[in-house]
Design a protein around this motif. Structure first.
Motif, PDB file in Angstrom:
ATOM      1  N   ARG A  24      91.220   3.226  69.587  1.00  0.00           N
ATOM      2  CA  ARG A  24      89.836   2.768  69.650  1.00  0.00           C
ATOM      3  C   ARG A  24      88.956   3.799  70.359  1.00  0.00           C
ATOM      4  O   ARG A  24      89.303   4.301  71.416  1.00  0.00           O
ATOM      5  CB  ARG A  24      89.774   1.445  70.388  1.00  0.00           C
ATOM      6  CG  ARG A  24      88.400   0.848  70.365  1.00  0.00           C
ATOM      7  CD  ARG A  24      88.403  -0.530  70.934  1.00  0.00           C
ATOM      8  NE  ARG A  24      87.057  -1.077  70.815  1.00  0.00           N
ATOM      9  CZ  ARG A  24      86.514  -1.852  71.714  1.00  0.00           C
ATOM     10  NH1 ARG A  24      87.174  -2.187  72.785  1.00  0.00           N
ATOM     11  NH2 ARG A  24      85.299  -2.301  71.529  1.00  0.00           N
ATOM     12  N   GLY A  25      87.827   4.122  69.736  1.00  0.00           N
ATOM     13  CA  GLY A  25      86.893   5.075  70.323  1.00  0.00           C
ATOM     14  C   GLY A  25      87.237   6.525  70.076  1.00  0.00           C
ATOM     15  O   GLY A  25      86.603   7.412  70.639  1.00  0.00           O
ATOM     16  N   ALA A  26      88.225   6.798  69.230  1.00  0.00           N
ATOM     17  CA  ALA A  26      88.650   8.177  68.979  1.00  0.00           C
ATOM     18  C   ALA A  26      87.875   8.781  67.817  1.00  0.00           C
ATOM     19  O   ALA A  26      87.262   8.081  67.015  1.00  0.00           O
ATOM     20  CB  ALA A  26      90.148   8.228  68.696  1.00  0.00           C
ATOM     21  N   TRP A  27      87.914  10.100  67.751  1.00  0.00           N
ATOM     22  CA  TRP A  27      87.247  10.873  66.714  1.00  0.00           C
ATOM     23  C   TRP A  27      88.248  11.819  66.074  1.00  0.00           C
ATOM     24  O   TRP A  27      89.131  12.335  66.740  1.00  0.00           O
ATOM     25  CB  TRP A  27      86.107  11.680  67.326  1.00  0.00           C
ATOM     26  CG  TRP A  27      85.020  10.829  67.859  1.00  0.00           C
ATOM     27  CD1 TRP A  27      84.971  10.251  69.104  1.00  0.00           C
ATOM     28  CD2 TRP A  27      83.858  10.404  67.187  1.00  0.00           C
ATOM     29  NE1 TRP A  27      83.837   9.510  69.231  1.00  0.00           N
ATOM     30  CE2 TRP A  27      83.126   9.586  68.063  1.00  0.00           C
ATOM     31  CE3 TRP A  27      83.332  10.641  65.921  1.00  0.00           C
ATOM     32  CZ2 TRP A  27      81.916   9.006  67.713  1.00  0.00           C
ATOM     33  CZ3 TRP A  27      82.120  10.074  65.579  1.00  0.00           C
ATOM     34  CH2 TRP A  27      81.435   9.263  66.467  1.00  0.00           C
ATOM     35  N   ALA A  28      88.083  12.075  64.777  1.00  0.00           N
ATOM     36  CA  ALA A  28      88.929  13.029  64.058  1.00  0.00           C
ATOM     37  C   ALA A  28      88.083  14.234  63.689  1.00  0.00           C
ATOM     38  O   ALA A  28      86.962  14.094  63.201  1.00  0.00           O
ATOM     39  CB  ALA A  28      89.500  12.399  62.808  1.00  0.00           C
ATOM     40  N   CYS A  29      88.613  15.426  63.913  1.00  0.00           N
ATOM     41  CA  CYS A  29      87.939  16.665  63.552  1.00  0.00           C
ATOM     42  C   CYS A  29      88.493  17.134  62.210  1.00  0.00           C
ATOM     43  O   CYS A  29      89.704  17.336  62.064  1.00  0.00           O
ATOM     44  CB  CYS A  29      88.166  17.733  64.616  1.00  0.00           C
ATOM     45  SG  CYS A  29      87.395  19.313  64.180  1.00  0.00           S
ATOM     46  N   GLY A  30      87.625  17.301  61.240  1.00  0.00           N
ATOM     47  CA  GLY A  30      88.051  17.762  59.927  1.00  0.00           C
ATOM     48  C   GLY A  30      88.396  19.235  59.896  1.00  0.00           C
ATOM     49  O   GLY A  30      89.066  19.695  58.977  1.00  0.00           O
ATOM     50  N   SER A  31      87.977  19.994  60.893  1.00  0.00           N
ATOM     51  CA  SER A  31      88.247  21.433  60.924  1.00  0.00           C
ATOM     52  C   SER A  31      89.607  21.762  61.531  1.00  0.00           C
ATOM     53  O   SER A  31      90.381  22.506  60.955  1.00  0.00           O
ATOM     54  CB  SER A  31      87.148  22.157  61.699  1.00  0.00           C
ATOM     55  OG  SER A  31      85.916  22.004  61.048  1.00  0.00           O
ATOM     56  N   CYS A  32      89.891  21.208  62.703  1.00  0.00           N
ATOM     57  CA  CYS A  32      91.165  21.534  63.368  1.00  0.00           C
ATOM     58  C   CYS A  32      92.170  20.382  63.284  1.00  0.00           C
ATOM     59  O   CYS A  32      93.247  20.483  63.848  1.00  0.00           O
ATOM     60  CB  CYS A  32      90.931  21.946  64.819  1.00  0.00           C
ATOM     61  SG  CYS A  32      90.409  20.610  65.938  1.00  0.00           S
ATOM     62  N   VAL A  33      91.813  19.320  62.603  1.00  0.00           N
ATOM     63  CA  VAL A  33      92.621  18.114  62.337  1.00  0.00           C
ATOM     64  C   VAL A  33      93.176  17.439  63.589  1.00  0.00           C
ATOM     65  O   VAL A  33      94.199  16.777  63.547  1.00  0.00           O
ATOM     66  CB  VAL A  33      93.740  18.357  61.290  1.00  0.00           C
ATOM     67  CG1 VAL A  33      93.155  18.741  59.953  1.00  0.00           C
ATOM     68  CG2 VAL A  33      94.761  19.382  61.776  1.00  0.00           C
TER      69      VAL A  33
END
Length: 57
Positions: A24-33
């Motif tokens: 919960r509250g996390a983010w995913a980076c599409g660049s560094c995964v």
């Protein structure tokens, strides 16, 4: 309380971010995964020093 937007990945500084459901509250980076979360525990006013009137605006 919903997660506040994060604008840059703390690992690669890219802006290709999207919220994820778990954790919960996390983010995913599409660049560094990477999946990460950022938590503010408190503001340490004792370390901040005096606040001027201009800073209060």
């Amino acid at each position: 309380m919903s997660a506040k937007p994060i604008y840059h990945c703390p690992f690669c500084a890219e802006e290709d971010l999207r919220p994820v459901e778990e954790p919960r509250g996390a983010w995913a980076c599409g660049s560094c995964v990477r999946v990460f979360s950022v938590t503010l525990h408190r503001t340490d006013l004792a370390e901040a020093g005096p606040v001027t009137r201009e800073e209060q605006r």
